[in-house]
Each structure stands twice: as C-alpha cells, then as structure tokens.
Design an enzyme around this catalytic site. Structure first.
Site, PDB file in Angstrom:
ATOM      1  N   ASN A 144       0.854  -1.328  -0.124  1.00  0.00           N
ATOM      2  CA  ASN A 144       0.001   0.007  -0.149  1.00  0.00           C
ATOM      3  C   ASN A 144       0.896   1.251  -0.199  1.00  0.00           C
ATOM      4  O   ASN A 144       0.503   2.228  -0.576  1.00  0.00           O
ATOM      5  CB  ASN A 144      -0.830   0.075   1.186  1.00  0.00           C
ATOM      6  CG  ASN A 144      -0.327  -0.238   2.412  1.00  0.00           C
ATOM      7  OD1 ASN A 144       0.844  -0.792   2.568  1.00  0.00           O
ATOM      8  ND2 ASN A 144      -1.219   0.084   3.570  1.00  0.00           N
ATOM      9  N   GLY A 218       2.558  -5.948   7.304  1.00  0.00           N
ATOM     10  CA  GLY A 218       1.459  -6.713   6.466  1.00  0.00           C
ATOM     11  C   GLY A 218       0.348  -7.028   7.302  1.00  0.00           C
ATOM     12  O   GLY A 218       0.112  -6.512   8.517  1.00  0.00           O
ATOM     13  N   SER A 219      -0.266  -8.307   6.779  1.00  0.00           N
ATOM     14  CA  SER A 219      -1.321  -8.441   7.355  1.00  0.00           C
ATOM     15  C   SER A 219      -1.075  -9.470   8.709  1.00  0.00           C
ATOM     16  O   SER A 219       0.245  -9.993   8.754  1.00  0.00           O
ATOM     17  CB  SER A 219      -1.982  -9.533   6.389  1.00  0.00           C
ATOM     18  OG  SER A 219      -1.123 -10.692   6.157  1.00  0.00           O
ATOM     19  N   GLY A 223       1.736 -11.682   9.634  1.00  0.00           N
ATOM     20  CA  GLY A 223       2.675 -11.527  10.833  1.00  0.00           C
ATOM     21  C   GLY A 223       2.527 -12.674  11.612  1.00  0.00           C
ATOM     22  O   GLY A 223       3.711 -12.837  12.637  1.00  0.00           O
ATOM     23  N   GLU A 240       3.998  -4.540  12.285  1.00  0.00           N
ATOM     24  CA  GLU A 240       3.127  -3.657  11.972  1.00  0.00           C
ATOM     25  C   GLU A 240       2.024  -4.336  11.271  1.00  0.00           C
ATOM     26  O   GLU A 240       2.038  -4.419  10.175  1.00  0.00           O
ATOM     27  CB  GLU A 240       3.636  -2.403  11.234  1.00  0.00           C
ATOM     28  CG  GLU A 240       4.621  -1.501  12.238  1.00  0.00           C
ATOM     29  CD  GLU A 240       3.817  -0.749  13.355  1.00  0.00           C
ATOM     30  OE1 GLU A 240       2.592  -0.892  13.493  1.00  0.00           O
ATOM     31  OE2 GLU A 240       4.739  -0.027  13.964  1.00  0.00           O
ATOM     32  N   CYS A 274      -3.512   0.788   6.552  1.00  0.00           N
ATOM     33  CA  CYS A 274      -3.677   0.013   7.639  1.00  0.00           C
ATOM     34  C   CYS A 274      -4.438   0.738   8.705  1.00  0.00           C
ATOM     35  O   CYS A 274      -5.346   0.200   9.485  1.00  0.00           O
ATOM     36  CB  CYS A 274      -2.232  -0.449   8.394  1.00  0.00           C
ATOM     37  SG  CYS A 274      -1.229   1.076   8.687  1.00  0.00           S
ATOM     38  N   GLU A 448       6.912   1.813  15.138  1.00  0.00           N
ATOM     39  CA  GLU A 448       7.830   2.614  14.445  1.00  0.00           C
ATOM     40  C   GLU A 448       7.910   4.145  15.017  1.00  0.00           C
ATOM     41  O   GLU A 448       6.864   4.557  15.535  1.00  0.00           O
ATOM     42  CB  GLU A 448       7.676   2.102  13.164  1.00  0.00           C
ATOM     43  CG  GLU A 448       7.615   0.614  13.033  1.00  0.00           C
ATOM     44  CD  GLU A 448       7.516   0.435  11.304  1.00  0.00           C
ATOM     45  OE1 GLU A 448       6.456   0.502  10.527  1.00  0.00           O
ATOM     46  OE2 GLU A 448       8.517  -0.205  10.874  1.00  0.00           O
TER      47      GLU A 448
HETATM   48  P1  NAD Z   1       0.742  -9.635   3.307  1.00  0.00           P
HETATM   49  O1  NAD Z   1       0.857 -10.135   4.758  1.00  0.00           O
HETATM   50  O2  NAD Z   1       0.222 -10.428   2.484  1.00  0.00           O
HETATM   51  O3  NAD Z   1       2.448  -9.425   2.972  1.00  0.00           O
HETATM   52  C1  NAD Z   1       3.341  -8.562   3.358  1.00  0.00           C
HETATM   53  C2  NAD Z   1       4.616  -8.954   2.924  1.00  0.00           C
HETATM   54  O4  NAD Z   1       5.068 -10.114   3.715  1.00  0.00           O
HETATM   55  C3  NAD Z   1       4.882  -9.047   1.600  1.00  0.00           C
HETATM   56  O5  NAD Z   1       6.264  -8.605   1.191  1.00  0.00           O
HETATM   57  C4  NAD Z   1       5.057 -10.569   1.583  1.00  0.00           C
HETATM   58  O6  NAD Z   1       5.577 -11.067   0.249  1.00  0.00           O
HETATM   59  C5  NAD Z   1       5.503 -11.027   2.504  1.00  0.00           C
HETATM   60  N1  NAD Z   1       5.126 -12.409   3.121  1.00  0.00           N
HETATM   61  C6  NAD Z   1       3.881 -13.120   2.741  1.00  0.00           C
HETATM   62  N2  NAD Z   1       4.170 -14.308   3.394  1.00  0.00           N
HETATM   63  C7  NAD Z   1       5.314 -14.390   4.159  1.00  0.00           C
HETATM   64  C8  NAD Z   1       5.792 -15.391   4.909  1.00  0.00           C
HETATM   65  N3  NAD Z   1       5.229 -16.505   5.232  1.00  0.00           N
HETATM   66  N4  NAD Z   1       7.104 -14.906   5.647  1.00  0.00           N
HETATM   67  C9  NAD Z   1       7.531 -13.698   5.541  1.00  0.00           C
HETATM   68  N5  NAD Z   1       6.940 -12.772   4.731  1.00  0.00           N
HETATM   69  C10 NAD Z   1       5.985 -13.052   4.017  1.00  0.00           C
HETATM   70  O7  NAD Z   1       0.235  -8.197   3.436  1.00  0.00           O
HETATM   71  P2  NAD Z   1      -0.164  -7.395   2.249  1.00  0.00           P
HETATM   72  O8  NAD Z   1      -1.461  -7.591   1.758  1.00  0.00           O
HETATM   73  O9  NAD Z   1       1.041  -6.983   1.409  1.00  0.00           O
HETATM   74  O10 NAD Z   1      -0.541  -5.964   2.790  1.00  0.00           O
HETATM   75  C11 NAD Z   1      -1.781  -5.604   3.434  1.00  0.00           C
HETATM   76  C12 NAD Z   1      -1.717  -5.667   4.918  1.00  0.00           C
HETATM   77  O11 NAD Z   1      -0.774  -4.973   5.663  1.00  0.00           O
HETATM   78  C13 NAD Z   1      -3.103  -5.253   5.649  1.00  0.00           C
HETATM   79  O12 NAD Z   1      -3.695  -6.039   6.524  1.00  0.00           O
HETATM   80  C14 NAD Z   1      -2.620  -3.921   6.319  1.00  0.00           C
HETATM   81  O13 NAD Z   1      -3.617  -3.421   7.403  1.00  0.00           O
HETATM   82  C15 NAD Z   1      -1.504  -4.163   6.625  1.00  0.00           C
HETATM   83  N6  NAD Z   1      -0.556  -2.866   7.135  1.00  0.00           N
HETATM   84  C16 NAD Z   1      -0.274  -2.626   8.294  1.00  0.00           C
HETATM   85  C17 NAD Z   1       0.506  -1.451   8.473  1.00  0.00           C
HETATM   86  C18 NAD Z   1       0.876  -1.035   9.783  1.00  0.00           C
HETATM   87  O14 NAD Z   1       1.642  -0.201   9.997  1.00  0.00           O
HETATM   88  N7  NAD Z   1       0.154  -1.644  10.815  1.00  0.00           N
HETATM   89  C19 NAD Z   1       0.946  -0.618   7.412  1.00  0.00           C
HETATM   90  C20 NAD Z   1       0.277  -1.049   6.236  1.00  0.00           C
HETATM   91  C21 NAD Z   1      -0.289  -2.166   5.931  1.00  0.00           C
END
Ligand code: NAD
Length: 469
Positions: A144, A218-219, A223, A240, A274, A448
């Site tokens: 995002n 990420g999600s 996480g 995060e 997020c 962060e």
């Molecule tokens: P995602 O969890 O699918 O992917 C995030 C990253 O993790 C990507 O680079 C992906 O390739 C990697 N990844 C996937 N599987 C993995 C694994 N098993 N081990 C290590 N890395 C792996 O998330 P997304 O769809 O890219 O992003 C959207 C999500 O991120 C939403 O839930 C959003 O709320 C969250 N987000 C949180 C924040 C915050 O600061 N809290 C900020 C932005 C987005």
C-alpha cells in the site's frame, strides 16, 4: 528480462527468472522484477553481515549517510513517483507525497540520538545503559505504501548501526528496487540490500539464522507466521499489522463537516491504509445526515488512472484484494445492508471499484468485523455511547481509533477507553516521524517512528565499572 535490478553487496543483480508487475489501472503487466533465488538471498544476507562490522562503528558517518539518502531521494523524486503510481495505482500527486515523505523521514531520523544513560556514577561504580545495534535486519513490506513503510524501517535501522536486507511485496517491488538502486552510491556495499520475489522469499528471510531482527509490515495472518518463524532463534520483532479502525461520532457535531473528514480518512489510498477509518459509529439522531453526506462525497470523488491529472482515487492495487472487496460488499448486501452508493466495479479493465457507503449494517457482517482494506465503508448506528465504545473494542484489532466531537475533553476521555495504539480526537491517520505508531492486540508488536521506533532497532547493554574495593 527486466530493467530493474536487485542490490546485493552494493552491486546490481538480476536473476535467472523474473516475474511480471501489473499496473492496477490497466490490469496488464508493464514491467518485470527479478525473482531472487535462495542462493542470492544468502549472499545478500552474508554481505549485510560482513558490512555490519564496520557500519556499526561510526555513528557520525551513519547520521550523514541518512541525510545523503534524503537528498538522493529528493533528486530522483521525478523517477520514483510515476513508477510508484504505475505499480501501486495511487494518483501521481499522492505518489509524490509518499516519495517526499520518505526523504523527510530520513532527514528527521538523522536528528535522533542514541543516548547513553548513566544510572549510577559514584565511588562504588559507574553504570551506563548503552544501546547496541542488533546486526542484520530483515525488512518485509506490503503493497500500500511500499516506499514510505520501507523507509520507516531503513532509516532507524541504519542509524542505529544495523545493516538491512529489504524485501518488498511482489505486487509493488519496483519502487523499492529503484529506491535502493538510487541509494547504492550513498551507502557502503552490503549496508542496504534489496531483493525481490514472492511470499516464499519473505519466509526464507525469516527462516535464515543471519537476521537478528525482522521488521515486518503486513497482514495479521502473515505477521503470525513471521512471529512463529522467528521464534526458534529468538529473532527480535517489530510487527505492524492490520487494523479495523473505528471512528465514533458524538451527537454534538456538524454532520456535513464531520463527514468530510471521515471520508478523507476512510478513502485515503482507496481505503488501503492499515489505519484508515474502517467502520463509523454514528448516534441515531445524526445517522441519516452523516450517511447522506458520506454518499455525496463518494459520488463526487474522481476515480481513475492515477497517471491522469485530476484523478483523486486510483484503483485497488491487485486482483485478490479487488475480489475480496467485491465479496465483502456483496455479502453485506445479501445480509440486508443498504448499499447507499457504489457497490459496483467501474469499467472493464483494471481494478476500479466505486467508492461505497454501506448503511443499516452491524457487527456480525464481515464488512464490519474484518479489515476490508478497500473503498467500502460501513456506517453503524448506536444509541448509547457506552455501547459504541464496547462495540469498537470488541475485536482482536487494535491499531487506531478516533472520536469526533465539539467537546474535545470529553472526546479525549472516550479516546482513552479505546483499546488501540493511536487514539485520535477530531482527526485520524495523523502520523508523523516523531510520533510512535504501533498496534495493540493483534494489530502488532512494538512501534515505529520517533525515538521509540529507533530504540526498537537496538538492544540494551549495561556497562558496569566497579570502583569499589
Ligand atoms: P501480506 O501480509 O500479504 O504481505 C506483506 C509482506 O509479507 C509481503 O512482502 C509478502 O510477500 C510477505 N510475506 C508473505 N508471506 C510471508 C511469510 N510467510 N513470511 C515472510 N514474509 C511473507 O500483506 P499485504 O497484503 O501486502 O498488505 C496488506 C496488509 O498490511 C493489511 O492487513 C494492512 O493493514 C497491513 N498493513 C499494516 C500497516 C501497519 O503499519 N500496521 C501498514 C500497512 C499495511
């Protein structure tokens, strides 16, 4: 092959295989990125480990390097911003804000210090609490805000004396590859490496014994996997994760004025933030005017290809997310909720979805209970404020929340009852480089930004000099 290269040990690296990157405004592949092999990842991690020995020693140099990074980003902003728009979808002006924000974050972080605290200094002992870097940091980012969220990790990790391997999302790898390419001449070889690939590449990073810390955005589902994979060798973690931020409106506001602000914080980046507002609680007496105002704003906003002037809202970034938003809205419709406006796709190419306001909806519907991460906002009526607070808190999420009222003190009191990392009054999404940001409950671990974020890339060392007999 591909015009974009990874950065490993200060050098450009391609890979035997590449993968396509889709422009979400067209649905078509417009470029490709190298698909990093496991052996290439190992050399990136090893080069970071080697570079750590010298990099950790000279704080003044690191501080200057961060300023140089900021200047390099500003100088190449004209290349980074359009690339970000093409792979992410956001309007060009917003992409430029993200690029410039990344430079500002580097600049601000350069002003932070790593204090040595003296907790005893007398005839018996001198006891210092110092902050040591951790070593190699694995930085894993989502699609995002690929640049800004990457820099939230890079700048403090590097200032603290760590070295980094960053892995962007497979949906938006190019702006990060380009950013690190731009920083190649600024940083010593190995200090900052960038690799691109699929989700398994992230899993390889977390499984490797080299990184001492994983900083992940990420999600929640991913996480949890990152936390589990980091457990065997006790890697440090910052997570995060996702949010489902409630906004609670009190009965003393002007519906028109408040709707404008709610809309901006819910639909920023097409709802793909997020900590965007993801559900709105409105008292019954204001429900109809707030819903109507939100719908009017949704109808007026200009949706389109972010490369075109005047566009205010781009497409959803990728197909799975596009399908998910459609599914959540259809499910809400089927359950009897009222789709006040939107609820449909736009055009026949790309991932455009009309900004959607959903009324007469409540908990128990996935659009309310889960993180929609897209341009569809549920508006929920409430009768008693205690009830709204309880419903806002009745979730595993705990990223942000806001309270809206003309009585700021009362609103601040209610904000204090919300179970989240950032509780805002009459604003939402108010993020800044000096303010810590993180999630309560399942929305994350650690924070962060600011000095708190910097300390997350360090560990304490006590130096205790005995002066006694
Ligand atoms: P995602 O969890 O699918 O992917 C995030 C990253 O993790 C990507 O680079 C992906 O390739 C990697 N990844 C996937 N599987 C993995 C694994 N098993 N081990 C290590 N890395 C792996 O998330 P997304 O769809 O890219 O992003 C959207 C999500 O991120 C939403 O839930 C959003 O709320 C969250 N987000 C949180 C924040 C915050 O600061 N809290 C900020 C932005 C987005």
């Amino acid at each position: 092959m591909t015009d974009f290269t990874m950065t490993i040990d200060g050098k450009a690296e391609t890979a035997q295989r590449s993968f396509g990157v889709i422009n979400p405004a067209t649905g078509e592949v417009f470029a490709s990125a190298p698909d990093c092999t496991r052996a290439q990842l190992e050399s990136a991690l090893e080069s970071a480990q080697t570079a750590f020995r010298a990099w950790r020693k000279d704080e003044a140099r690191r501080r200057q390097s961060l300023l140089d990074c900021a200047a390099a980003i500003q100088a190449r902003a004209g290349e980074l911003a359009p690339l970000l728009t093409r792979e992410q979808g956001k309007p060009l002006a917003k992409a430029m804000m993200e690029v410039m924000g990344s430079a500002i974050w580097f600049q601000y972080t350069a002003s932070l210090s790593l204090p040595v605290e003296v907790i005893q200094d007398d005839e018996n002992a001198r006891v210092e609490v110092r902050r040591r870097p951790l070593g190699v940091v694995g930085a894993i980012t989502p699609w995002n805000f690929p640049l800004l969220l990457g820099v939230w990790k890079l700048a403090p990790a590097l200032l603290a004396g760590n070295t980094v391997v960053i892995k962007p999302s497979p949906f938006t790898p190019l702006s990060t590859l380009k950013l690190v390419e731009i920083l190649r001449p600024v940083l010593p070889a190995g200090v900052l490496n960038a690799v691109s690939g699929g989700d398994e590449l992230g899993a390889w990073i977390t499984a490797s014994p080299i990184p001492r810390k994983i900083s992940f955005t990420g999600s929640i589902a991913t996480g949890k996997k990152v936390a589990a994979a980091s457990a065997p060798d006790l890697k440090r973690l910052t997570l995060e994760l996702g949010g489902n931020d409630p906004a609670i409106v009190l009965g003393d506001v002007d519906p028109k004025a408040v709707a404008k602000k709610l809309f901006a914080s819910a639909f920023e980046n097409c709802g793909q933030v997020c900590t965007a507002i993801k559900r709105v609680y409105v008292p019954e007496e204001l429900y109809a005017p707030v819903v109507d105002e939100l719908a009017e704003l949704a109808n007026a906003i200009v949706v389109g290809n972010g490369e075109q002037p005047g566009v205010e809202l781009g497409p959803i970034n990728n197909k799975p997310q596009f399908e998910r938003v459609k599914e959540l809205v259809e499910e809400a419709r089927a359950s009897g909720a009222r789709i006040v406006t939107g609820g449909k796709t736009i055009g026949d190419k790309g991932y455009f979805y009309a900004p959607t306001i959903v009324a007469d909806i409540a908990e128990g519907t996935r659009l309310v209970d889960e993180e929609q991460f897209g341009p569809a906002l549920p508006v929920i009526a409430y009768r008693r404020i205690e009830d709204a607070i309880e419903r806002a808190n009745a979730t595993h999420f705990g990223l942000g929340a806001s309270v809206w009222s003309s009585d700021r003190d009362r609103a601040a009191e209610i904000a204090g009852e919300l179970e989240c990392g950032s509780a805002w009054v009459n604003t939402h999404l108010a993020l800044a480089p000096n303010i810590p940001f993180g999630g309560a409950k399942w929305s994350g671990i650690g924070v962060e930004n600011g000095s708190w974020g910097l300390l997350g890339f360090t560990e304490i060392q006590v130096v205790n000099v005995n002066r006694g007999a």
